[in-house]
Scaffold this motif. Sequence first.
Motif, PDB file in Angstrom:
ATOM      1  N   ASP A  22       0.830  -1.215   0.000  1.00 43.31           N
ATOM      2  CA  ASP A  22       0.000   0.000   0.000  1.00 43.31           C
ATOM      3  C   ASP A  22       0.859   1.257   0.000  1.00 43.31           C
ATOM      4  O   ASP A  22       0.505   2.271  -0.619  1.00 43.31           O
ATOM      5  N   LEU A  23       2.001   1.186   0.694  1.00 38.85           N
ATOM      6  CA  LEU A  23       2.885   2.350   0.755  1.00 38.85           C
ATOM      7  C   LEU A  23       3.468   2.661  -0.624  1.00 38.85           C
ATOM      8  O   LEU A  23       3.588   3.835  -1.006  1.00 38.85           O
ATOM      9  N   ARG A  24       3.800   1.632  -1.371  1.00 36.52           N
ATOM     10  CA  ARG A  24       4.307   1.861  -2.731  1.00 36.52           C
ATOM     11  C   ARG A  24       3.242   2.542  -3.592  1.00 36.52           C
ATOM     12  O   ARG A  24       3.543   3.469  -4.350  1.00 36.52           O
ATOM     13  N   LEU A  25       2.007   2.094  -3.466  1.00 36.36           N
ATOM     14  CA  LEU A  25       0.912   2.712  -4.225  1.00 36.36           C
ATOM     15  C   LEU A  25       0.704   4.161  -3.792  1.00 36.36           C
ATOM     16  O   LEU A  25       0.507   5.055  -4.627  1.00 36.36           O
ATOM     17  N   ALA A  26       0.740   4.392  -2.480  1.00 38.73           N
ATOM     18  CA  ALA A  26       0.503   5.733  -1.947  1.00 38.73           C
ATOM     19  C   ALA A  26       1.604   6.696  -2.365  1.00 38.73           C
ATOM     20  O   ALA A  26       1.337   7.849  -2.737  1.00 38.73           O
ATOM     21  N   ALA A  27       2.855   6.225  -2.313  1.00 34.65           N
ATOM     22  CA  ALA A  27       3.975   7.079  -2.719  1.00 34.65           C
ATOM     23  C   ALA A  27       3.906   7.370  -4.218  1.00 34.65           C
ATOM     24  O   ALA A  27       4.143   8.498  -4.667  1.00 34.65           O
ATOM     25  N   GLY A  28       3.547   6.356  -5.007  1.00 30.09           N
ATOM     26  CA  GLY A  28       3.424   6.562  -6.444  1.00 30.09           C
ATOM     27  C   GLY A  28       2.309   7.526  -6.800  1.00 30.09           C
ATOM     28  O   GLY A  28       2.407   8.273  -7.785  1.00 30.09           O
ATOM     29  N   HIS A  29       1.250   7.524  -6.000  1.00 30.45           N
ATOM     30  CA  HIS A  29       0.116   8.410  -6.263  1.00 30.45           C
ATOM     31  C   HIS A  29       0.510   9.881  -6.151  1.00 30.45           C
ATOM     32  O   HIS A  29      -0.105  10.739  -6.799  1.00 30.45           O
ATOM     33  N   MET A  30       1.536  10.188  -5.364  1.00 32.41           N
ATOM     34  CA  MET A  30       1.924  11.588  -5.182  1.00 32.41           C
ATOM     35  C   MET A  30       2.376  12.222  -6.495  1.00 32.41           C
ATOM     36  O   MET A  30       2.245  13.429  -6.688  1.00 32.41           O
ATOM     37  N   ALA A  31       2.909  11.398  -7.413  1.00 30.90           N
ATOM     38  CA  ALA A  31       3.292  11.933  -8.725  1.00 30.90           C
ATOM     39  C   ALA A  31       2.072  12.406  -9.498  1.00 30.90           C
ATOM     40  O   ALA A  31       2.164  13.299 -10.349  1.00 30.90           O
ATOM     41  N   MET A  32       0.907  11.803  -9.209  1.00 26.83           N
ATOM     42  CA  MET A  32      -0.328  12.208  -9.885  1.00 26.83           C
ATOM     43  C   MET A  32      -0.782  13.587  -9.428  1.00 26.83           C
ATOM     44  O   MET A  32      -1.646  14.205 -10.055  1.00 26.83           O
ATOM     45  N   ILE A  33      -0.213  14.069  -8.323  1.00 24.99           N
ATOM     46  CA  ILE A  33      -0.472  15.433  -7.869  1.00 24.99           C
ATOM     47  C   ILE A  33       0.648  16.355  -8.344  1.00 24.99           C
ATOM     48  O   ILE A  33       0.408  17.433  -8.880  1.00 24.99           O
ATOM     49  N   ALA A  34       1.895  15.907  -8.150  1.00 21.41           N
ATOM     50  CA  ALA A  34       3.049  16.755  -8.460  1.00 21.41           C
ATOM     51  C   ALA A  34       3.158  17.092  -9.943  1.00 21.41           C
ATOM     52  O   ALA A  34       3.411  18.249 -10.303  1.00 21.41           O
ATOM     53  N   ASP A  35       2.979  16.093 -10.815  1.00 21.21           N
ATOM     54  CA  ASP A  35       3.153  16.339 -12.249  1.00 21.21           C
ATOM     55  C   ASP A  35       2.128  17.326 -12.816  1.00 21.21           C
ATOM     56  O   ASP A  35       2.503  18.297 -13.485  1.00 21.21           O
ATOM     57  N   PRO A  36       0.824  17.126 -12.577  1.00 21.44           N
ATOM     58  CA  PRO A  36      -0.143  18.095 -13.097  1.00 21.44           C
ATOM     59  C   PRO A  36       0.036  19.490 -12.489  1.00 21.44           C
ATOM     60  O   PRO A  36      -0.172  20.489 -13.182  1.00 21.44           O
ATOM     61  N   LEU A  37       0.426  19.544 -11.212  1.00 21.38           N
ATOM     62  CA  LEU A  37       0.654  20.849 -10.590  1.00 21.38           C
ATOM     63  C   LEU A  37       1.809  21.571 -11.267  1.00 21.38           C
ATOM     64  O   LEU A  37       1.714  22.764 -11.594  1.00 21.38           O
ATOM     65  N   GLY A  38       2.893  20.849 -11.507  1.00 22.03           N
ATOM     66  CA  GLY A  38       4.034  21.455 -12.186  1.00 22.03           C
ATOM     67  C   GLY A  38       3.687  21.910 -13.594  1.00 22.03           C
ATOM     68  O   GLY A  38       4.085  23.000 -14.032  1.00 22.03           O
ATOM     69  N   MET A  39       2.913  21.092 -14.336  1.00 19.82           N
ATOM     70  CA  MET A  39       2.527  21.462 -15.701  1.00 19.82           C
ATOM     71  C   MET A  39       1.590  22.659 -15.719  1.00 19.82           C
ATOM     72  O   MET A  39       1.685  23.522 -16.599  1.00 19.82           O
TER      73      MET A  39
END
Length: 233
Positions: free
Chosen positions: A198-215
Amino acid sequence: MKIKMVRSVSASLLAAVVMTGCGSTNSPSGMQGHSMHGSMMGAKEAATAAADLRVNLNALLGEHMLIASVATSHALGGREIPFNGAVAGLDANSADIAKAIGSVYGPDAEKAFLPLWQKHIGFVVDYTAGVAAKDKAKQDKAVKDLIGYADDFGAFLSAANPNLSKSTVAELVKGHILTLKDVVDAQAAKDWAKVYGDLRLAAGHMAMIADPLGMAIAKQFPERFAQRSKKSF
């Protein structure tokens, strides 16, 4: 175990950045080549700045997830001193995330963002305490507070950046909340294989916030960040 968390959301929203013009285009003919070279270099630097922003946001948000999971593990295990150390790490990480926002929108934005971001950490602590005490009512209230927070956070960012949809941001933040909740639940059950899955999934999900925010930031400020995509999120 008592931890003081900032729980009030600042009334001010992210300040708009006023970008200056790029200067006169009426350069002498002898400077034309130099101006073109400067423009090309400017585009390259902007592309690098956009990439740096996305990498930094990914690193900071991934770090947030990992330290939060360490904090909840120590809280559930009743390890007060390590828990306090993890909370200090979360505080430092939160300050760095706020600085990243401030580097784009200015110091007022940084000050407004920090207590808003810290608020959800307080709700996670509330949920973890409810799990530790087997208090279903406290758990339910914390989850309700976290879902409400996601809507507030979506409104905050969409007010700052027209390329950020309130509903989409809220859904992404809810995803962060629910994936972290799964980690806490697995920690409480001492199901360690599930914890790290679950931690791997949760950590990976953060990119789904960081990438669109950066773009979205790059699209909002093309003078500072190269624009590679016309798609809003």
